[in-house]
Design an enzyme around this catalytic site. Sequence first.
Site, PDB file in Angstrom:
ATOM      1  N   HIS A 105       0.845  -1.196   0.000  1.00 56.24           N
ATOM      2  CA  HIS A 105       0.000   0.000   0.000  1.00 56.24           C
ATOM      3  C   HIS A 105       0.880   1.245   0.000  1.00 56.24           C
ATOM      4  CE1 HIS A 105       0.724  -0.606   4.296  1.00 56.24           C
ATOM      5  NE2 HIS A 105       0.154   0.559   4.606  1.00 56.24           N
ATOM      6  N   HIS A 130       1.258   3.905   2.033  1.00 61.12           N
ATOM      7  CA  HIS A 130       1.672   4.680   3.211  1.00 61.12           C
ATOM      8  C   HIS A 130       3.183   4.899   3.237  1.00 61.12           C
ATOM      9  CE1 HIS A 130      -2.248   3.870   5.668  1.00 61.12           C
ATOM     10  NE2 HIS A 130      -2.338   4.919   4.869  1.00 61.12           N
ATOM     11  N   ASP A 149       5.431   4.807   5.390  1.00 55.71           N
ATOM     12  CA  ASP A 149       6.311   3.870   6.095  1.00 55.71           C
ATOM     13  C   ASP A 149       6.430   2.532   5.364  1.00 55.71           C
ATOM     14  OD1 ASP A 149       3.587   3.474   6.844  1.00 55.71           O
ATOM     15  OD2 ASP A 149       4.204   2.268   8.544  1.00 55.71           O
ATOM     16  N   HIS A 150       5.926   2.489   4.118  1.00 54.39           N
ATOM     17  CA  HIS A 150       6.113   1.303   3.280  1.00 54.39           C
ATOM     18  C   HIS A 150       6.802   1.663   1.962  1.00 54.39           C
ATOM     19  CE1 HIS A 150       3.545  -1.313   5.868  1.00 54.39           C
ATOM     20  NE2 HIS A 150       3.253  -0.100   6.307  1.00 54.39           N
ATOM     21  N   HIS A 207      -7.695  -1.215   5.290  1.00 54.74           N
ATOM     22  CA  HIS A 207      -6.673  -0.298   5.824  1.00 54.74           C
ATOM     23  C   HIS A 207      -6.512   0.868   4.844  1.00 54.74           C
ATOM     24  CE1 HIS A 207      -3.093   1.028   7.949  1.00 54.74           C
ATOM     25  NE2 HIS A 207      -2.370   0.908   6.861  1.00 54.74           N
ATOM     26  N   ASP A 247      -0.274  -4.003   5.971  1.00 53.42           N
ATOM     27  CA  ASP A 247      -0.969  -3.568   7.179  1.00 53.42           C
ATOM     28  C   ASP A 247      -2.419  -4.047   7.198  1.00 53.42           C
ATOM     29  OD1 ASP A 247       1.370  -2.298   7.738  1.00 53.42           O
ATOM     30  OD2 ASP A 247       0.568  -0.259   7.682  1.00 53.42           O
ATOM     31  N   HIS A 273       4.290  -4.858  10.357  1.00 57.43           N
ATOM     32  CA  HIS A 273       4.785  -4.220  11.587  1.00 57.43           C
ATOM     33  C   HIS A 273       4.949  -5.228  12.711  1.00 57.43           C
ATOM     34  CE1 HIS A 273       4.239   0.137  10.588  1.00 57.43           C
ATOM     35  NE2 HIS A 273       3.350  -0.353   9.740  1.00 57.43           N
TER      36      HIS A 273
HETATM   37 ZN    ZN Z   1       2.544   0.529   8.022  1.00 52.22          ZN
HETATM   38 FE    FE Z   2      -0.213   1.447   6.585  1.00 54.12          FE
END
Ligand code: ZN
Ligand code: FE
Length: 247
Positions: free
Chosen positions: A53, A55, A57-58, A114, A131, A169
């Site tokens: 996805h 986001h 942090d990915h 998500h 996630d 995570h």
């Molecule tokens: Zn994440």
């Molecule tokens: Fe995420």
Amino acid sequence: MSTLHVSPIPCLKDNYAYLVETDGACAVVDPSEAGPVIEALGDRQPHALWLTHHHWDHVGGIEALCERYPALEVWGSAVDAQRGRIPKQTRALGHGDQLKWGGTTVDILHTPGHTAGALVYVADGHAFTGDTLFSGGCGRLFEGTPEQMFESLLAILTLPPATCLWFGHEYTIANLRFALAYGGPHPETTQRLHHVEALRQANLPTTPSTVATELATNIFVRTALTEARRPEAIAHFTAARNAKDTA
Ligand code: ZN
Ligand code: FE
């Protein structure tokens, strides 16, 4: 027998990127940052980045990795391609897509909840769940309804029971503690908590889980397949998600 080899790459505070190798092909799942990924790659050349996805942090490492490996393909959801929110994306994927990759096939599940574009990559008995599903938990509903997320989790949990689930995570201990506080005593969950606490104490990742483990210990879905009445299973899921959001 799986011919796929997977190595988790700890990134940022509690993220996992993954190095995936098979028959001369090499991919990286969710490179949150380039440094640890480059170090894990050594002298291997990755062919593709698989994004679950959009986001930050990915996707944070995509640009630096594309600069270093100019032939890299960047795989992600058609939804995210349309919204232009995965940098350098070269392939737009949707539910049911099958991609030939290094002598194996990668199956794509679209798992909204998500995010609207969330994907799960499935190959050779391994699934990369981003996630959408964590061990003992699931992602927050940023762009989807509880019904959508529930169906997405079911799509993952109807994979064969031994399927390895590699998640985005390291939240496993907190998820299992929440499950016991919220759901009350549950021997399988306590047993899994002790196991993952020992792993973390030894500085080892708790990823991967398996479909069988999640069906037994994930408070959000553990009644999902046995609950004959779908609306009640969804209500159970929704209540747990609300409780976790405010825990
Ligand atoms: Zn994440
Ligand atoms: Fe995420």
